[in-house]
Design a protein around this motif. Structure first.
Motif, PDB file in Angstrom:
ATOM      1  N   GLY A 263      -0.765  -5.155 -15.458  1.00 35.82           N
ATOM      2  CA  GLY A 263       0.659  -4.289 -16.487  1.00 35.82           C
ATOM      3  C   GLY A 263       0.708  -4.037 -14.996  1.00 35.82           C
ATOM      4  O   GLY A 263       1.548  -4.107 -15.000  1.00 35.82           O
ATOM      5  N   GLU A 264       0.687  -2.075 -15.492  1.00 35.01           N
ATOM      6  CA  GLU A 264       2.464  -1.181 -14.887  1.00 35.01           C
ATOM      7  C   GLU A 264       2.316  -1.602 -13.042  1.00 35.01           C
ATOM      8  O   GLU A 264       1.174  -1.089 -12.750  1.00 35.01           O
ATOM      9  CB  GLU A 264       2.888  -0.216 -15.608  1.00 35.01           C
ATOM     10  N   LYS A 265       3.008  -1.843 -12.448  1.00 29.22           N
ATOM     11  CA  LYS A 265       3.280  -1.825 -10.924  1.00 29.22           C
ATOM     12  C   LYS A 265       2.816  -0.514 -10.593  1.00 29.22           C
ATOM     13  O   LYS A 265       3.225   0.509 -11.339  1.00 29.22           O
ATOM     14  CB  LYS A 265       4.497  -2.460 -10.396  1.00 29.22           C
ATOM     15  N   ALA A 266       2.075  -0.534  -9.514  1.00 27.30           N
ATOM     16  CA  ALA A 266       1.674   0.727  -8.672  1.00 27.30           C
ATOM     17  C   ALA A 266       3.283   1.540  -8.066  1.00 27.30           C
ATOM     18  O   ALA A 266       4.146   0.394  -7.806  1.00 27.30           O
ATOM     19  CB  ALA A 266       0.984   0.963  -7.354  1.00 27.30           C
ATOM     20  N   GLY A 267       3.675   2.785  -8.066  1.00 21.38           N
ATOM     21  CA  GLY A 267       4.866   3.768  -7.984  1.00 21.38           C
ATOM     22  C   GLY A 267       4.954   3.324  -6.014  1.00 21.38           C
ATOM     23  O   GLY A 267       6.119   3.928  -5.848  1.00 21.38           O
ATOM     24  N   VAL A 268       3.934   3.565  -5.438  1.00 23.70           N
ATOM     25  CA  VAL A 268       4.533   3.122  -4.088  1.00 23.70           C
ATOM     26  C   VAL A 268       3.596   1.568  -3.658  1.00 23.70           C
ATOM     27  O   VAL A 268       2.086   1.195  -4.288  1.00 23.70           O
ATOM     28  CB  VAL A 268       3.291   4.321  -3.537  1.00 23.70           C
ATOM     29  N   LYS A 269       4.291   1.400  -2.280  1.00 23.54           N
ATOM     30  CA  LYS A 269       4.131   0.190  -2.789  1.00 23.54           C
ATOM     31  C   LYS A 269       2.193  -0.140  -1.391  1.00 23.54           C
ATOM     32  O   LYS A 269       1.575  -0.562  -1.178  1.00 23.54           O
ATOM     33  CB  LYS A 269       4.961  -0.664  -1.066  1.00 23.54           C
ATOM     34  N   THR A 270       1.917   1.658  -0.869  1.00 24.55           N
ATOM     35  CA  THR A 270       1.087   1.821   0.313  1.00 24.55           C
ATOM     36  C   THR A 270       0.803   3.289   0.198  1.00 24.55           C
ATOM     37  O   THR A 270       0.987   3.679   0.055  1.00 24.55           O
ATOM     38  CB  THR A 270       0.831   1.137   2.162  1.00 24.55           C
ATOM     39  N   ILE A 271      -0.918   2.907  -0.077  1.00 25.86           N
ATOM     40  CA  ILE A 271      -1.911   4.484   0.169  1.00 25.86           C
ATOM     41  C   ILE A 271      -3.073   4.185   1.551  1.00 25.86           C
ATOM     42  O   ILE A 271      -2.840   3.258   1.610  1.00 25.86           O
ATOM     43  CB  ILE A 271      -2.180   4.491  -1.543  1.00 25.86           C
ATOM     44  N   ILE A 272      -2.657   5.387   1.340  1.00 29.09           N
ATOM     45  CA  ILE A 272      -3.586   5.548   2.760  1.00 29.09           C
ATOM     46  C   ILE A 272      -4.606   6.589   2.239  1.00 29.09           C
ATOM     47  O   ILE A 272      -4.704   7.541   2.613  1.00 29.09           O
ATOM     48  CB  ILE A 272      -3.045   5.920   4.265  1.00 29.09           C
ATOM     49  N   PHE A 273      -5.878   6.107   2.167  1.00 24.82           N
ATOM     50  CA  PHE A 273      -6.621   7.619   2.455  1.00 24.82           C
ATOM     51  C   PHE A 273      -7.131   7.773   3.411  1.00 24.82           C
ATOM     52  O   PHE A 273      -8.238   7.008   4.675  1.00 24.82           O
ATOM     53  CB  PHE A 273      -7.950   6.756   1.155  1.00 24.82           C
ATOM     54  N   ARG A 274      -6.974   9.295   3.348  1.00 25.14           N
ATOM     55  CA  ARG A 274      -7.899   9.187   5.159  1.00 25.14           C
ATOM     56  C   ARG A 274      -8.265  10.440   5.295  1.00 25.14           C
ATOM     57  O   ARG A 274      -8.482  11.695   4.717  1.00 25.14           O
ATOM     58  CB  ARG A 274      -6.366  10.246   5.922  1.00 25.14           C
TER      59      ARG A 274
END
Length: 562
Positions: A263-274
């Protein structure tokens, strides 16, 4: 039939509480007002989006989880046959589905060209491999501490393990694949379907993943998660992100964009859940730029954050907080004692003092936005003197009781557990009840309360899909230790079963009303409130749509030009 939409985003419910009734709150999902935002391409590619969470995931295998912090992560990685927007059921990996007239045969027509992260093609056989895997779980895998959602929806397993307390016959009859079609058959109608196919516990994984973890075992209900579920790399989904790492010491999960996403690509390359368990520390991390967003902003922080230029969207109301009475603990088996406790609690004070604007006093165990909410339930308005009279009639004028509450956590339905505990404790003490406080860390809290060890405790639920069974069936479909319900409470079980098995919508609504009335007559606990939790973001973030189910899609996030 073609794929339908099932919505519960309405604003026509009513509440029996005098403080912030349902008529005062708009239950619709908030609309986006920033659709003209311009993406900062460089920042979105090079800068990780860091999001502060109240707790850490329990597992990387969503089939073995029942907590929102796990699903916040796994929902970005593993996808389901159907999905949700607001509380609507919409296409997911399946573009459409057909069902028979009895609601027992469901054929899903899958999207073409979808690949798992390991390169395997999505097809009907992959879907069936997942459903057959869950149905054939054995040993500790059958414990509700692991596969709560499977047993709640399907009733049991192919071979039930009595040591895990599994006795109910499974309604899952099998799955047949035909190219891009998967046909799932159940033995009887349930109002949980098709909504239950949106549950992230039923996310579809690569058959290669399933084979790789086939030898994993869970010996007992209190066993830890299997190693594969705590280490990235074992499981492959189809979602817009993959899991790069889980730093247990730093309590941080890092996701990387799946550039081959269907589908539509994610808007950011990296996500960190802290994980930042303290709500004040989460706010300070946003203010200093250490995170670019966080969940469960404290009600008192919302306006100051807005005034400082941060974005603080508020989710719609689709949750419930309650005070549970575990009747396996004497003297809570006495109805008069449960009534006394209920009259002793000033719920309006909790709503007005601790919860965010828009919170409403709850009169039953589901929010008023759902079909089947009843105006005719027995209500227990605040009356300390009546509480004392009932305790005297029960011979419990000197009642002492243990009261458990969770520490190191905030939940969407319970932003400040200690404050809520303190207010209820003071109310009980004003009615002559001696309270023994038992604080429990969140990781131990759910197993402890499910086992019935806490006579009184605070807990709640954020709905997964728009059907009353997702609330009432969660607690009251069968005997349970957490409320201490036994065969003596068969009237409750029968009322829930009658409603969820009724195909006719109008009749089903009436039966859900009856179920709510029956439950509040028996009084296994006291519903306290429903409230709209807030989520906060930096000014230069295009945030995800705020979900009343707390099911945000973080692929929508990107950094904006200021």
């Amino acid at each position: 039939m073609a794929l339908g939409l099932f919505t519960a985003c309405s604003d026509d419910g009513e509440s029996g509480g005098d403080a912030n009734t349902a008529e005062d709150f708009d239950f619709t999902c908030p609309e986006r007002t920033d659709t003209d935002a311009v993406k900062d391409e460089a920042a979105s590619e090079s800068t990780p989006f860091v999001f502060g969470t109240p707790g850490e995931p329990s597992s990387l295998d969503p089939a073995l989880a029942s907590d929102g912090e796990t699903f916040r992560v796994t929902r970005q990685v593993y996808e389901t046959l159907l999905d949700t927007e607001c509380t609507d059921t919409v296409p997911g990996l399946a573009e459409s589905f057909d069902q028979n007239d009895e609601g027992t045969v469901w054929t899903f027509h899958l999207r073409e060209g979808v690949k798992f992260h390991d390169g395997t093609d999505l097809d009907g056989a992959a879907v069936c491999a997942n459903f057959d895997r869950w149905a054939n779980f054995k040993g500790g895998f059958q414990s509700e501490n692991f596969t709560y959602y499977y047993s709640a929806v399907f009733g049991g397993f192919a071979e039930n393990d009595a040591e895990m307390g599994m006795e109910s016959e499974s309604i899952y009859q099998g799955c047949e694949a035909d190219g891009l079609d998967a046909t799932i058959t159940i033995s009887k109608y349930s109002s949980s379907f098709p909504h239950a196919f949106t549950l992230n516990s039923f996310a579809i994984m690569s058959p290669t993943s399933i084979d790789a973890v086939a030898d994993a075992t869970i010996e007992a209900a209190d066993s830890p998660q299997p190693d594969y579920a705590m280490t990235p790399g074992s499981l492959a989904g189809t979602g817009p992100f993959t899991i790069e790492s889980w730093d247990h010491a730093e309590q941080a999960v890092t996701l990387t964009r799946n550039d081959d996403y269907w589908g539509e690509k994610a808007g950011v390359k990296t996500i960190i859940f802290r994980t930042i368990s303290d709500e004040t520390a989460r706010r300070q991390a946003l203010e200093t730029g250490d995170v670019q967003g966080y969940d469960l902003a404290a009600p008192a922080d919302v306006q100051p954050l807005v005034d400082a230029g941060f974005q603080v969207p508020t989710r719609g109301v689709f949750n419930l907080l309650y005070l549970a009475y575990a009747q396996g603990n004497a003297p809570l088996e006495d109805h008069k004692v449960r009534e006394a406790l209920s009259y002793a609690v000033d719920r309006e004070r909790i709503v007005n003092s601790v919860l965010p604007p828009g919170a409403t006093v709850a009169t039953q165990f589901m929010p008023p936005s759902l079909e089947g909410w009843s105006e005719d339930v027995v209500e227990y308005g605040y009356d300390a003197e009546k509480a004392k009279e009932l305790l005297a009639e029960a011979g419990q004028e000197d009642l002492s009781i243990e009261f458990c509450y969770p520490t190191d956590v905030s939940r969407p339905y319970m932003p400040s557990p200690k404050d809520i505990f303190d207010m209820i404790s003071s109310d009980l003490e004003a009615a002559g009840i001696t309270v023994t406080a038992t604080p429990i860390t969140w990781t131990e809290y759910i197993p402890t309360t499910r086992s019935g060890e806490c006579p009184l405790y605070l807990l709640g639920w954020t709905g997964d899909y728009a059907d009353p069974y997702n609330f009432l069936g969660t607690w009251f479909a069968d005997a349970s230790t957490e409320f201490g319900l036994t065969a003596d409470d068969q009237a409750i079980f029968d009322a829930v079963a009658a409603a969820t098995s009724e195909p006719d919508e109008a009749t089903r609504t009436e039966l859900w009303m009856t179920a709510n009335e029956t439950i509040m007559e028996e009084l296994p606990g006291l519903p306290l409130s429903s409230s709209p939790p807030s989520i906060a973001f930096a000014a230069n973030v295009y945030p995800p749509n705020a979900s009343p189910l707390t099911q945000e899609n973080f692929a929508q996030v990107f950094f904006t030009q200021q």
